[in-house]
Write a protein that holds these residues in place. Structure first.
Motif: not given
Length: 369
Positions: A203-221
């Protein structure tokens, strides 16, 4: 029941009720399932954590990695080295079994193992920043061969071909071993205890990855994945993002390796080979590239399939134990998820998550196709 309460309950999205029911079901399963199913679920959780990390690297950023098994091995063996008791016969951190161990608290050993996996990814990240596509895939594949050579020959660290035992995790006074603990008149062994630890980590890993992908880092990726040169022109620090994602993906793999080691209770070099890396690639393709839920779905499919075929091999046609004339369950599972990869690539590019989402394409109001 008051009208205000009824209206508030109706305002809650149905999806939240589904998530709540699913969470309650997962929490209750250790009270009803036997050890086989709990271990199968734990394998799926560990695979899902590793698949999320690979999906951040390959699905979201476009960096092909075939060396994921190497970083899982770093996490698994790193935990064993840090946590194993080195105070037995001999000195210098060598235990009675002749293997190196630092004897650190097991929770600290798990954290350090994940960090070491991240450091290994960081050391490789300059190479990943200079390569792309098939060239990067071949370079990461070399990591698996190097890792296998080290695991088979560095006997003091890895135990060689026979592997080494995994110290049980101890956290908050609770030891995740086979000593039974009665909970509501149900005996909890290592599988039952680890079940809840695996749920928390996933759960912690999924939520952290989801936050990364939905934020500015995710758009840059995603920009780097779609067009690296254009992303650089727009001001995205391509090299820094690619290195950071490689480190993050390696840490996810290290965490998955630690959980796998705790479930297996013994690490062996044969497990961390090229086949494991290919299985992780199959997970993210089948589940859906660039999606956290897709990585979880693909991991569940690929990790559970061989175990189910082994469990029910007597009732399945053409599938039987090795040496009896039929197809071995492990081999049959590779045929099946290999075929699944081909079908997904040809007919369902979005993977299983696209089917679950049930996306609709609307051309005009009230008209769907």
């Amino acid at each position: 029941m008051s009208e205000a309460l009824v209206r508030s309950l109706r305002a809650v999205p149905a999806r939240l009720y589904v998530w709540a029911a699913g969470a309650l079901l997962l929490l209750a399963l250790p009270f009803y399932l036997d050890r086989f199913w709990l271990q199968a679920g734990l394998f799926a959780m560990a695979a899902a954590i590793g698949a999320i990390g690979l999906n951040l690297l390959t699905g979201a950023t476009g960096q092909l990695s075939m060396g994921h098994a190497f970083f899982l091995a770093v996490g698994a063996y790193g935990y064993c080295v840090f946590a194993a008791d080195g105070g037995g016969v001999g000195s210098g951190g060598v235990g009675g079994d002749g293997l190196t161990g630092l004897g650190l608290p097991t929770w600290l050993a798990a954290v350090l193992a994940v960090l070491v996996a991240g450091v290994a990814g960081g050391l490789f990240s300059p190479i990943s920043g200079r390569l792309s596509g098939a060239y990067l895939g071949i370079a990461t594949l070399a990591l698996v061969f190097i890792g296998q050579h080290v695991m088979f020959n560095a006997h003091d660290l890895t135990g060689g071909a026979n592997g080494r035992d995994v110290p049980p995790l101890s956290l908050f006074g609770l030891t995740f071993d086979d000593r039974e603990l009665l909970v509501a008149a149900v005996p909890f062994g290592s599988a039952e205890k680890l079940w809840y630890a695996g749920l928390v980590l996933l759960l912690a890993g999924a939520l952290f990855a989801r936050g990364v992908l939905r934020g500015r880092p995710g758009r840059a990726m995603n920009a780097i994945r779609d067009h690296r040169i254009a992303a650089g022109v727009l001001g995205v620090p391509v090299a820094r993002h690619r290195a950071a994602v490689f480190v993050l993906s390696s840490m996810y793999a290290g965490l998955a390796g630690v959980l796998l080691a705790l479930v297996f209770q013994r690490t062996v070099p044969d497990y961390f080979g090229i086949v494991l890396s290919l299985e992780y690639l199959a997970m993210i393709v089948i589940g859906g590239l660039g999606s956290v839920s897709g990585a979880v779905a693909g991991a569940v499919f690929v990790s559970l399939l061989p175990q189910l075929l082994t469990r029910y091999s007597d009732a399945l046609p053409l599938v039987s134990a090795p040496g009896t004339g039929g197809i071995a369950p492990g081999e049959a599972s590779r045929y099946l998820y290999g075929a699944a990869v081909v079908l997904v690539v040809l007919f369902l590019p979005g993977g299983l998550v696209r089917v679950a989402a049930g996306r609709r394409v609307t051309t005009h109001p009230g008209e769907e196709r």
